[in-house]
Design an enzyme around this catalytic site. Structure first.
Site, mmCIF file in Angstrom:
data_model
loop_
_atom_site.group_PDB
_atom_site.id
_atom_site.type_symbol
_atom_site.label_atom_id
_atom_site.label_comp_id
_atom_site.label_asym_id
_atom_site.label_seq_id
_atom_site.Cartn_x
_atom_site.Cartn_y
_atom_site.Cartn_z
ATOM 1 N N ALA A 254 6.755 53.455 -41.730
ATOM 2 C CA ALA A 254 6.094 52.149 -41.658
ATOM 3 C C ALA A 254 5.987 51.641 -40.229
ATOM 4 O O ALA A 254 6.865 51.935 -39.421
ATOM 5 C CB ALA A 254 6.884 51.146 -42.507
ATOM 6 N N PRO A 255 4.934 50.911 -39.859
ATOM 7 C CA PRO A 255 3.847 50.435 -40.736
ATOM 8 C C PRO A 255 2.721 51.442 -40.945
ATOM 9 O O PRO A 255 1.695 51.101 -41.518
ATOM 10 C CB PRO A 255 3.334 49.211 -39.977
ATOM 11 C CG PRO A 255 3.581 49.530 -38.533
ATOM 12 C CD PRO A 255 4.845 50.343 -38.498
ATOM 13 N N ASP A 301 16.692 55.796 -47.363
ATOM 14 C CA ASP A 301 17.310 56.072 -46.072
ATOM 15 C C ASP A 301 17.086 57.558 -45.759
ATOM 16 O O ASP A 301 17.528 58.428 -46.515
ATOM 17 C CB ASP A 301 18.808 55.746 -46.191
ATOM 18 C CG ASP A 301 19.555 55.982 -44.883
ATOM 19 O OD1 ASP A 301 19.046 56.718 -44.015
ATOM 20 O OD2 ASP A 301 20.660 55.429 -44.747
ATOM 21 N N CYS A 373 9.977 55.984 -29.274
ATOM 22 C CA CYS A 373 9.259 55.215 -28.246
ATOM 23 C C CYS A 373 10.319 54.731 -27.246
ATOM 24 O O CYS A 373 10.400 53.565 -26.921
ATOM 25 C CB CYS A 373 8.458 54.065 -28.839
ATOM 26 S SG CYS A 373 9.393 52.948 -29.883
HETATM 27 C C1 SAM Z 1 9.484 53.648 -34.893
HETATM 28 S S1 SAM Z 1 9.297 52.870 -36.405
HETATM 29 C C2 SAM Z 1 8.123 53.912 -37.197
HETATM 30 C C3 SAM Z 1 6.708 53.697 -36.772
HETATM 31 C C4 SAM Z 1 5.728 54.467 -37.635
HETATM 32 N N1 SAM Z 1 6.039 55.869 -37.694
HETATM 33 C C5 SAM Z 1 4.297 54.300 -37.162
HETATM 34 O O1 SAM Z 1 3.738 55.173 -36.517
HETATM 35 O O2 SAM Z 1 3.705 53.261 -37.486
HETATM 36 C C6 SAM Z 1 10.753 53.314 -37.222
HETATM 37 C C7 SAM Z 1 10.787 52.999 -38.697
HETATM 38 O O3 SAM Z 1 12.000 53.531 -39.214
HETATM 39 C C8 SAM Z 1 12.430 52.723 -40.273
HETATM 40 N N2 SAM Z 1 13.851 53.066 -40.500
HETATM 41 C C9 SAM Z 1 14.952 52.581 -39.867
HETATM 42 N N3 SAM Z 1 16.052 53.191 -40.338
HETATM 43 C C10 SAM Z 1 15.633 54.086 -41.266
HETATM 44 C C11 SAM Z 1 16.288 55.001 -42.113
HETATM 45 N N4 SAM Z 1 17.623 55.142 -42.093
HETATM 46 N N5 SAM Z 1 15.560 55.728 -42.967
HETATM 47 C C12 SAM Z 1 14.204 55.602 -43.025
HETATM 48 N N6 SAM Z 1 13.538 54.731 -42.248
HETATM 49 C C13 SAM Z 1 14.229 53.997 -41.376
HETATM 50 C C14 SAM Z 1 12.139 51.321 -39.807
HETATM 51 O O4 SAM Z 1 12.032 50.440 -40.910
HETATM 52 C C15 SAM Z 1 10.813 51.514 -39.065
HETATM 53 O O5 SAM Z 1 9.749 51.231 -39.929
#
Ligand code: SAM
Length: 435
Positions: A254-255, A301, A373
């Site tokens: 997400a997003p 997760d 990032c």
């Molecule tokens: C860097 S952002 C991802 C951006 C996305 N890939 C994009 O291109 O739009 C990281 C994401 O990891 C999620 N996140 C954090 N901890 C996580 C976990 N343990 N398992 C899965 N998702 C996780 C967050 O909610 C966030 O949406």
């Protein structure tokens, strides 16, 4: 009415960041901000002030501290922010001295703290008299000490430039779905609507708008022809090659910026988009509806697949893990105020657990793309070096035939501002064996 005053609105926004630890994105989508009745122009100014003050907060705070005889009391944080807003208008926005002082005094009155009038006058007039300018030294001061320390240690030679570029206003970069439309066609269409756009130097599907605009003004946005995505983030889909029929996991999706790109670039893939945040997955769902592409959404997760893994292994995995976001501080300057050094160790541990868990779900012959990032080595090349020590079967696919970023001992790093891109890191890992 004070709630129509863009400076008063900016003050309330920055107080929410500093006192309540809320992010700017969160505040702008809050019901409080959405219910404000100020004009679109004044709301835009309030955002400019809030973004700008977060960007320059540490440099302006240092400047202010040197000009105060004693620190302000905790309960006068609003006066401190009001003074910083005054300094921001004077030094960055180059607002005329008279207007900047007047507006700043009025803000103190709106907070019913007319007693601060003398202090505001004294501080701002001293700065005007001294002819203070935002030089390179002040650029470097616009960060908390712990970030300065890390950047200095990790990128000693590039640190000065990196700090300056990290204070830039980022471009609005769009990704064109080049399977639906040619880049020149899109640029011409935007020009016809009075929107200037130029091709990105390196990325064939990226265009930059020198002046940002509302997405609703972009012809083709509603149909998924265009998406807002930094050029560095647009690299992911080209690195993680997916054959027709491939089972693909976007593990921190997400997003959905990269999910959309994968779906628009590769036909007939079965994509599962996982994220631990249900509300962020809702935004991903809306994004997929906009581009008209399907994916299976999973809440869970990534480091604990037992609760969501169906048992069918993946051909390709994208691990765009949670990170310090130190590469996107120019885009999200509130990170400078919100992130703490103590956040880094838990993030490193989570990245490690996610990598280890996802590796087990990859088919032999499959590939996993790790990205952040971040510009901190511990989250990037050091994280991958340790991963490869723990998993001797893992082979790194060197990303060599490209001209962005720089090759590192493991993976490739883009430093903030290089080719006008966000700071980003990619490492492509392959599991030996036949599918
Ligand atoms: C860097 S952002 C991802 C951006 C996305 N890939 C994009 O291109 O739009 C990281 C994401 O990891 C999620 N996140 C954090 N901890 C996580 C976990 N343990 N398992 C899965 N998702 C996780 C967050 O909610 C966030 O949406």
């Amino acid at each position: 009415m004070k709630s129509d005053n863009p400076r008063w609105i900016a003050l309330q926004i920055v107080l929410r960041v500093v006192d309540n630890g809320r992010s700017l994105d969160d505040i702008f989508s809050s019901s409080w901000y959405q219910s404000l009745t100020a004009s679109a122009r004044d709301l835009a100014l309030s955002r400019e002030l809030a973004f700008g003050l977060c960007r320059w907060y540490f440099a302006l705070s240092a400047l202010l501290a040197e000009r105060l005889q004693k620190p302000l009391r905790e309960r006068d944080r609003d006066i401190e922010i009001i003074l910083l807003l005054g300094l921001y208008q004077l030094l960055v926005m180059k607002t005329g001295a008279h207007a900047a002082v007047n507006e700043t005094v009025n803000l103190a009155k709106a907070q019913q703290k007319s007693w601060a009038r003398g202090l505001i006058n004294a501080v701002l007039r001293t700065v005007i008299r001294e002819g203070v300018a935002l030089d390179d030294e002040m650029q470097a001061q616009a960060y908390p000490d712990w970030i300065l320390g890390r950047i200095g240690r990790d990128w000693r030679e590039q640190a000065e430039q990196l700090l300056i570029r990290g204070n830039d206003r980022p471009p609005m970069t769009l990704r064109v779905d080049t399977r639906q439309s040619g880049i020149d066609e899109i640029i011409a269409r935007l020009a016809a609507d009075g929107i200037e756009a130029v091709r990105h130097k390196r990325l064939h599907c990226a265009i930059e708008l020198p002046s940002p605009c509302e997405v609703t003004r972009l012809a083709g946005f509603a149909q998924g022809l265009l998406s807002v995505q930094d050029a560095a983030a647009q690299i992911a889909a080209g690195l993680l090659l997916c054959k027709p029929g491939a089972r693909v996991l976007d593990a921190c999706a997400a997003p959905g910026g990269k999910t959309m790109h994968l779906l628009q670039q590769y036909d007939d893939i079965l994509l599962e988009a996982l994220d631990s945040s249900e509300s962020r997955l809702e935004r991903l769902q809306q994004n997929l509806a906009r581009i008209g592409k399907p994916a299976q959404l999973l809440v869970g997760d990534a480091s604990k697949p037992d609760s969501w893994f169906s048992g069918v292994y993946y051909d390709a995995i994208l691990a765009d893990v949670p990170c310090s976001a130190s590469g996107v501080m120019r885009r999200h300057p509130d990170i400078k105020l919100l992130r703490r050094e103590s956040d880094i160790m838990p993030l490193l541990a989570l990245q490690r657990r996610i990598l280890d868990a996802l590796w087990r779900l990859l088919k032999p012959g499959g590939e996993m793309l790790y990205c952040t990032c971040s510009i901190f080595k511990e989250e990037n090349e050091v994280q991958i070096a340790k991963f490869m020590q723990r998993h001797p079967d893992c082979m790194e696919v060197k990303i060599t035939d490209l001209d962005w970023g720089q090759q590192r001992p493991h993976g490739r790093q883009i430093l903030t501002g290089s080719d006008n891109m966000d700071g980003f890191y990619y490492a492509l890992l392959s599991k030996p064996g036949k599918p």
